[in-house]
Design a protein around this motif. Structure first.
Motif, short mmCIF file in Angstrom:
data_model
loop_
_atom_site.label_atom_id
_atom_site.label_comp_id
_atom_site.label_asym_id
_atom_site.label_seq_id
_atom_site.Cartn_x
_atom_site.Cartn_y
_atom_site.Cartn_z
N ILE A 164 0.79 -1.11 -0.06
CA ILE A 164 -0.03 0.14 -0.04
C ILE A 164 0.94 1.22 0.07
CG2 ILE A 164 -1.80 -1.20 1.31
CD1 ILE A 164 -1.08 0.40 3.63
N GLN A 165 0.34 2.27 -0.42
CA GLN A 165 0.80 3.74 -0.30
C GLN A 165 0.16 4.84 -0.09
OE1 GLN A 165 1.93 4.40 -4.52
NE2 GLN A 165 0.12 4.94 -5.27
N ALA A 166 0.56 5.84 0.66
CA ALA A 166 -0.35 6.82 1.30
C ALA A 166 -0.70 7.49 -0.01
CB ALA A 166 0.59 7.67 2.09
N VAL A 167 -2.16 7.99 -0.08
CA VAL A 167 -2.75 9.02 -0.76
C VAL A 167 -2.78 10.39 -0.20
CG1 VAL A 167 -4.84 9.50 -2.28
CG2 VAL A 167 -3.85 7.15 -2.01
N ASP A 168 -2.23 11.57 -0.68
CA ASP A 168 -2.58 12.69 -0.21
C ASP A 168 -4.12 13.03 0.01
OD1 ASP A 168 0.09 13.46 -0.32
OD2 ASP A 168 0.07 14.15 -2.27
N TRP B 114 -8.02 2.31 0.28
CA TRP B 114 -8.98 2.27 1.91
C TRP B 114 -8.58 4.02 2.31
CZ3 TRP B 114 -4.75 -0.28 -0.01
CH2 TRP B 114 -4.87 -1.79 0.06
N LEU B 115 -9.86 4.09 3.02
CA LEU B 115 -9.96 5.56 3.80
C LEU B 115 -10.39 5.19 4.93
CD1 LEU B 115 -12.21 6.58 0.40
CD2 LEU B 115 -10.11 7.72 1.26
N GLU B 116 -9.48 5.96 5.96
CA GLU B 116 -9.81 5.80 7.48
C GLU B 116 -10.50 7.22 7.79
OE1 GLU B 116 -6.38 4.92 9.73
OE2 GLU B 116 -5.47 4.15 8.00
N CYS B 117 -12.02 7.26 8.31
CA CYS B 117 -12.67 8.15 8.64
C CYS B 117 -13.29 8.29 10.25
CB CYS B 117 -13.87 8.06 7.71
SG CYS B 117 -13.66 8.17 5.61
N ALA C 105 -3.48 0.71 -3.26
CA ALA C 105 -2.59 -0.33 -3.88
C ALA C 105 -1.99 0.24 -4.90
CB ALA C 105 -3.35 -1.61 -4.11
N PRO C 106 -0.63 0.10 -5.17
CA PRO C 106 0.17 0.82 -6.09
C PRO C 106 -0.01 0.20 -7.44
CG PRO C 106 1.74 -0.07 -4.72
CD PRO C 106 0.36 0.01 -4.05
N ASP C 107 -0.62 -1.21 -7.58
CA ASP C 107 -0.56 -1.75 -8.69
C ASP C 107 -1.76 -1.32 -9.58
OD1 ASP C 107 -2.27 -3.13 -6.85
OD2 ASP C 107 -2.59 -4.73 -8.25
N VAL C 108 -2.92 -0.64 -9.00
CA VAL C 108 -3.88 -0.18 -9.52
C VAL C 108 -4.11 1.43 -9.35
CG1 VAL C 108 -4.93 -2.27 -9.31
CG2 VAL C 108 -5.32 -0.89 -7.39
N PHE C 109 -3.55 1.99 -8.34
CA PHE C 109 -3.69 3.44 -8.23
C PHE C 109 -2.27 4.08 -8.11
CE2 PHE C 109 -4.60 7.40 -5.81
CZ PHE C 109 -5.59 7.94 -6.61
#
Length: 189
Positions: free
Chosen positions: A4-8, A121-124, A149-153
């Motif tokens: 997984i990678q972080a998304v801003d 994934w979005l933690e809310c 997931a960096p393989d798709v986003f």
């Protein structure tokens, strides 16, 4: 589990902008649950906020109201059967994670678990809006962490190199469709 990678956070809306079905996870104390939701969408950029409809009769709703938080996990086509199962049964009657075969890993900022092998994934944290919650079953969540997931986003764009790693959209009666091929058109001048 996928990498997984972080998304801003201000760009986290891109994870739901195309309208995929989500898996909503919740937890309070030793209790945890997962349900499927077709009605989820981005609401705001900064701070990032998401909307999800969670019926007042669900166990997930009980746990969200007790904890004040939830996660939105974006399942892949390979997880469609598990998505249907957790959307069709109550967590009061069984452990839906065990029944569906969905595995989890800890979230970074909330107590609700994240589901392994999802696409995003979005933690809310719940933004309290009692009228909307009671009248419309509508929950607003401020995104406190976002992952993909960096393989798709990657680079703020979806790309689906494998059919089983496409996001899904629920229609009804067990019918889904998978996100299709992307195409570009030129911006109007």
């Amino acid at each position: 589990m996928s990498k997984i990678q972080a998304v801003d956070l201000p760009r986290s809306y891109l994870l739901l902008n195309h309208g995929p079905t989500v898996l909503v996870t919740s937890a309070h104390g030793d209790a945890r649950n997962v349900m499927a939701a077709a009605w989820a969408m981005p609401l705001d950029f900064n701070p990032a906020k998401m909307l999800v409809v969670v019926d007042k009769n669900t166990y997930t709703r009980e746990l969200i109201e007790a904890s004040g938080e939830f996660a939105l996990c974006i399942p892949s086509r390979a997880q469609a059967q598990a998505t249907l199962l957790v959307g069709s049964n109550s967590g009061r009657d069984e452990d839906k994670f065990q029944a569906s075969g969905l595995t989890t890993f800890p979230a970074s900022k909330i107590g609700a678990p994240l589901i392994s092998d999802c696409l995003g994934w979005l933690e809310c944290k719940v933004v309290p809006e009692p009228h909307n919650q009671q009248a419309y079953d509508l929950f607003i969540g401020e995104v406190v962490a976002a992952w993909a997931a960096p393989d798709v986003f990657s680079e703020n764009r979806w790309h689906f190199p494998q059919d089983d790693r496409r996001s899904v959209h629920y229609l009804a009666g067990g019918s889904f469709f998978a996100t299709g091929e992307a195409f570009n058109v030129s911006e109007p001048e």
